[in-house]
Structures are given as C-alpha cells and as structure tokens.
Design a protein around this motif. Sequence first.
Motif, PDB file in Angstrom:
ATOM      1  N   TYR A  20       0.808  -1.224   0.000  1.00 56.80           N
ATOM      2  CA  TYR A  20       0.000   0.000   0.000  1.00 56.80           C
ATOM      3  C   TYR A  20       0.839   1.270   0.000  1.00 56.80           C
ATOM      4  O   TYR A  20       0.312   2.361   0.214  1.00 56.80           O
ATOM      5  CB  TYR A  20      -0.926   0.013   1.220  1.00 56.80           C
ATOM      6  N   ALA A  21       2.138   1.166  -0.239  1.00 57.76           N
ATOM      7  CA  ALA A  21       3.039   2.323  -0.144  1.00 57.76           C
ATOM      8  C   ALA A  21       2.590   3.481  -1.037  1.00 57.76           C
ATOM      9  O   ALA A  21       2.572   4.632  -0.597  1.00 57.76           O
ATOM     10  CB  ALA A  21       4.468   1.910  -0.478  1.00 57.76           C
ATOM     11  N   GLU A  22       2.226   3.196  -2.268  1.00 55.34           N
ATOM     12  CA  GLU A  22       1.814   4.270  -3.176  1.00 55.34           C
ATOM     13  C   GLU A  22       0.559   4.967  -2.658  1.00 55.34           C
ATOM     14  O   GLU A  22       0.478   6.194  -2.658  1.00 55.34           O
ATOM     15  CB  GLU A  22       1.576   3.740  -4.586  1.00 55.34           C
ATOM     16  N   SER A  23      -0.418   4.200  -2.208  1.00 59.89           N
ATOM     17  CA  SER A  23      -1.657   4.796  -1.683  1.00 59.89           C
ATOM     18  C   SER A  23      -1.380   5.670  -0.469  1.00 59.89           C
ATOM     19  O   SER A  23      -1.910   6.777  -0.356  1.00 59.89           O
ATOM     20  CB  SER A  23      -2.647   3.700  -1.303  1.00 59.89           C
ATOM     21  N   TYR A  24      -0.541   5.175   0.442  1.00 61.43           N
ATOM     22  CA  TYR A  24      -0.195   5.962   1.637  1.00 61.43           C
ATOM     23  C   TYR A  24       0.521   7.251   1.247  1.00 61.43           C
ATOM     24  O   TYR A  24       0.231   8.329   1.770  1.00 61.43           O
ATOM     25  CB  TYR A  24       0.686   5.160   2.589  1.00 61.43           C
ATOM     26  N   ALA A  25       1.467   7.135   0.326  1.00 64.14           N
ATOM     27  CA  ALA A  25       2.227   8.311  -0.102  1.00 64.14           C
ATOM     28  C   ALA A  25       1.318   9.352  -0.752  1.00 64.14           C
ATOM     29  O   ALA A  25       1.422  10.545  -0.465  1.00 64.14           O
ATOM     30  CB  ALA A  25       3.337   7.893  -1.060  1.00 64.14           C
ATOM     31  N   ARG A  26       0.420   8.896  -1.618  1.00 63.52           N
ATOM     32  CA  ARG A  26      -0.485   9.843  -2.288  1.00 63.52           C
ATOM     33  C   ARG A  26      -1.459  10.482  -1.297  1.00 63.52           C
ATOM     34  O   ARG A  26      -1.767  11.673  -1.398  1.00 63.52           O
ATOM     35  CB  ARG A  26      -1.225   9.156  -3.422  1.00 63.52           C
ATOM     36  N   LEU A  27      -1.919   9.708  -0.331  1.00 62.94           N
ATOM     37  CA  LEU A  27      -2.785  10.265   0.703  1.00 62.94           C
ATOM     38  C   LEU A  27      -2.039  11.334   1.500  1.00 62.94           C
ATOM     39  O   LEU A  27      -2.557  12.425   1.752  1.00 62.94           O
ATOM     40  CB  LEU A  27      -3.276   9.159   1.633  1.00 62.94           C
TER      41      LEU A  27
END
Length: 113
Positions: free
Chosen positions: A38-45
Amino acid sequence: MEITTVPGRWKTVLLNDGSWEIQGPYSTKLATVEKDLYAESYARLFATSSYASDALALLLIVIGDEYLPDNGHYSEEDRTSIKDMALTAVKAAMGNDQWNWRFGLWLEELSAR
C-alpha cells in the motif's frame, strides 16, 4: 491568534528501491513511505493532505456558523455531523484545537496557490 498553513503543494516520487518519497516545495523531502503493498496509496494520501485540509478550511469559512444547505438528501443532524467532521480534520491538520472559522485563512493566499 495566528493561523499557519502548510506552504505549497506536495508531491510523491517513486524511488528506485520501490519506496515513495513525499516532497514539499522546492523538492524538500518531507517523508518516506517504505516499500509495501500500500506504499503508493499511503504516499499519495500523505501528499494530498495539505490540499485537503486547505479545502476543508475554505469550506468552513464559506459556511461560517450556518448549517450546510439542505439538498434533500441529508437531515439537519447529518449536515451538522459533516460540518463537525470537517472542523475536526482542519483542527488536526493545523495542530490547533482552538481553530475557528472566524479567525480563518486568507482566501486570497489560498486561491493564489
């Protein structure tokens, strides 16, 4: 009371090792999200949080002490809950439990971003 806002837009950058870096103005490193599913989702959030808190703050300035308008879909209690949720998010983002729309943000400054 002085209200401070987070300067500029934030962005995400995928690093060679698969982790994500969140950068502020002038490509200043703010945080790194380690590689995982989920790294990309966390970063974008994380990167959109400053924009989202500004948007919620502007919403509260526009609404003021009034209730959200009745669009026929939500009860008065629901609309009050939505406004309270936005206020809680703005207070958390600004680290200021005393934030009140009357002290506001400078609309000109925010709209210039």
